[in-house]
Scaffold this active site. Structure first.
Site, PDB file in Angstrom:
ATOM      1  N   HIS A 205       0.786  -1.409   0.002  1.00 27.60           N
ATOM      2  CA  HIS A 205      -0.129   0.105   0.037  1.00 27.60           C
ATOM      3  C   HIS A 205       0.995   1.408  -0.119  1.00 27.60           C
ATOM      4  CE1 HIS A 205       0.803  -0.780   4.134  1.00 27.60           C
ATOM      5  NE2 HIS A 205       0.551   0.667   4.480  1.00 27.60           N
TER       6      HIS A 205
HETATM    7  N1  UDP Z   1      -2.929  -5.890   9.392  1.00 35.75           N
HETATM    8  C1  UDP Z   1      -4.294  -6.304   9.382  1.00 35.75           C
HETATM    9  N2  UDP Z   1      -5.197  -6.674   8.247  1.00 35.75           N
HETATM   10  C2  UDP Z   1      -4.519  -6.697   6.984  1.00 35.75           C
HETATM   11  C3  UDP Z   1      -3.132  -6.290   6.814  1.00 35.75           C
HETATM   12  C4  UDP Z   1      -2.518  -5.833   7.897  1.00 35.75           C
HETATM   13  O1  UDP Z   1      -4.778  -6.491  10.549  1.00 35.75           O
HETATM   14  O2  UDP Z   1      -5.280  -7.168   6.230  1.00 35.75           O
HETATM   15  C5  UDP Z   1      -2.393  -5.341  10.167  1.00 35.75           C
HETATM   16  C6  UDP Z   1      -0.820  -6.091  10.421  1.00 35.75           C
HETATM   17  O3  UDP Z   1      -0.852  -7.273  11.259  1.00 35.75           O
HETATM   18  C7  UDP Z   1      -0.029  -4.745  11.345  1.00 35.75           C
HETATM   19  C8  UDP Z   1      -0.831  -3.650  10.849  1.00 35.75           C
HETATM   20  O4  UDP Z   1      -2.086  -4.102  10.220  1.00 35.75           O
HETATM   21  O5  UDP Z   1      -0.289  -5.061  12.671  1.00 35.75           O
HETATM   22  C9  UDP Z   1      -0.016  -2.873   9.773  1.00 35.75           C
HETATM   23  O6  UDP Z   1      -0.697  -1.705   9.297  1.00 35.75           O
HETATM   24  P1  UDP Z   1      -0.566  -1.153   7.915  1.00 35.75           P
HETATM   25  O7  UDP Z   1       0.361  -2.231   6.950  1.00 35.75           O
HETATM   26  O8  UDP Z   1      -1.799  -0.678   7.419  1.00 35.75           O
HETATM   27  O9  UDP Z   1       0.379   0.094   8.117  1.00 35.75           O
HETATM   28  P2  UDP Z   1       2.070   0.308   8.079  1.00 35.75           P
HETATM   29  O10 UDP Z   1       2.812  -0.639   9.421  1.00 35.75           O
HETATM   30  O11 UDP Z   1       2.673  -0.091   6.878  1.00 35.75           O
HETATM   31  O12 UDP Z   1       2.065   1.609   8.525  1.00 35.75           O
END
Ligand code: UDP
Length: 367
Positions: A205
């Protein structure tokens, strides 16, 4: 001590949940949750409140989507009256999303102290909006709580006073510790019609990967190639599905029977999927850490990572650029057993939130 905890987007919920729990069981604290509403729908927000046992937020700002500037401005103007009304001792922000910086700014402008959980991480890529959020939030925070020790070097080099910096461990991993024994792997795998270790899990994403047609074509090509030999589960972020749709690439991926292009998953389902997959392909910040904790091989589609411990200690490997050939080759090697061994980073032991509560209780009024 009255604390306002800020949540705004998906990666915030699993970090604030253990903190709110910790504060709530200690009469020293009064813990309030403000949800800015950057992510607001069932799949990206509500499900996490239910599964992570978070209370209904005391305030919901409902800012929704828009440009970074618009969202920042809206959060600031909506949050300020709440801050003035509640007059807390501390505003606690986590991670690196727009809500993190916007609410920290409102707090310092009103002479309220700020704690930043997950401070000091740097990708050294200022094209990432999150990098700017991290740098600026750290500059104006009074308590900087680190998930990895080495992040202290980044903060000291930015002239942040040493007494503000505390290495406490990882609140997101606290949630993983707590919920892993409670997940029903069997049910999730059954729903997806999968066996353990027979599939690859994908999340993408980051704007650098999914905002251009070129990036999305490369991702689509890579997934189609890999899917000739392996099943893929791809819970698709709304931003990615919008962009794929916009460039006319969604249909072909959907037709591929070996790619399960599904809705974003709830936390419990997603950790069941992570724990049982053979490999993770991602550009997520949090997923790099969770895969390291779960000891699952992870290929990250980023030139740099702000979470270097996942590479130096954990199972994560960076793919320098979005090059499908390299990704396909690396995937093949890993699935043929060429696996990078990893260890659990220091203090990722399930007690980060408890260390933060202890530190605040013992030192807040001394600062
Ligand atoms: N996550 C979730 N469902 C999904 C994809 C990710 O619960 O379909 C969780 C994942 O386990 C982690 C968090 O979302 O705890 C990460 O969020 P994201 O990837 O949106 O954001 P980033 O960490 O890149 O800022």
């Amino acid at each position: 001590m009255k604390i306002i905890n800020i949540v705004g987007a998906r990666p915030n919920f699993m970090k604030v949940a253990p903190l709110h729990k910790e504060f709530s069981k200690n009469p020293f604290f009064e813990s309030i949750v403000v949800h800015t509403g950057q992510h607001f729908d069932t799949k990206m927000s509500d499900v996490f409140f239910n599964q992570l046992e978070l209370p209904i937020p005391n305030y919901f700002l409902g800012v929704g989507t828009g440009s970074h500037t618009m969202v920042t401005a809206k959060i600031m103007t909506e949050f300020e009256p709440i801050l003035l009304k509640e007059n807390p001792d501390l505003v606690l922000v986590v991670g690196d999303v727009t809500s993190t910086l916007a609410c920290a700014l409102v707090a310092v402008r009103n002479n309220i102290k700020v704690a930043h959980v997950e401070a000091g991480l740097r990708s050294f890529d200022r094209q990432m909006p999150e990098e700017i959020n991290r740098i600026l939030t750290d500059q104006i925070s009074d308590f900087l709580f680190l998930t990895e020790k080495e992040a202290k070097i980044n903060l000291l080099s930015e002239n942040i006073a040493e007494h503000k910096i505390h290495f406490v461990g990882n609140c997101m991993i606290d949630s993983l510790h707590y919920y892993l024994p409670k997940i029903d792997d069997h049910k999730t795998l059954q729903e997806f019609n999968l066996n353990s270790k027979e599939y690859i899990l994908v999340t993408m994403h980051r704007p650098s990967n999914v905002d251009t047609k070129d990036g999305l074509e490369k991702i689509s090509f890579m997934l189609n190639e890999i899917s000739q030999h392996h099943k893929i589960v791809f819970p698709i972020h709304p931003r990615t599905s919008d962009r794929l749709n916009h460039f006319g690439l969604l249909g072909k991926l959907k037709q591929n029977k070996n790619i399960n292009l599904c809705e974003p998953q709830g936390y419990l389902e997603f950790i069941a999927l992570m724990k049982n997959c053979s490999l993770i392909l991602t550009d997520s910040g949090g997923v790099q850490e969770e895969s390291t904790f779960l000891n699952i091989p992870c290929l990250t589609f980023r030139k740099t990572t702000e979470r270097p411990i996942t590479v130096t200690v954990g199972t994560n490997q960076l793919l320098d650029e979005l090059n499908p050939e390299t990704a396909i080759q690396k995937t093949k090697e890993i699935l043929n057993g060429k696996i990078k061994s990893g260890q659990c980073p220091e203090l990722w032991d399930g007690y980060a939130a408890s260390r933060i509560a202890q530190l605040l209780q013992s030192s807040f009024y001394a600062v």
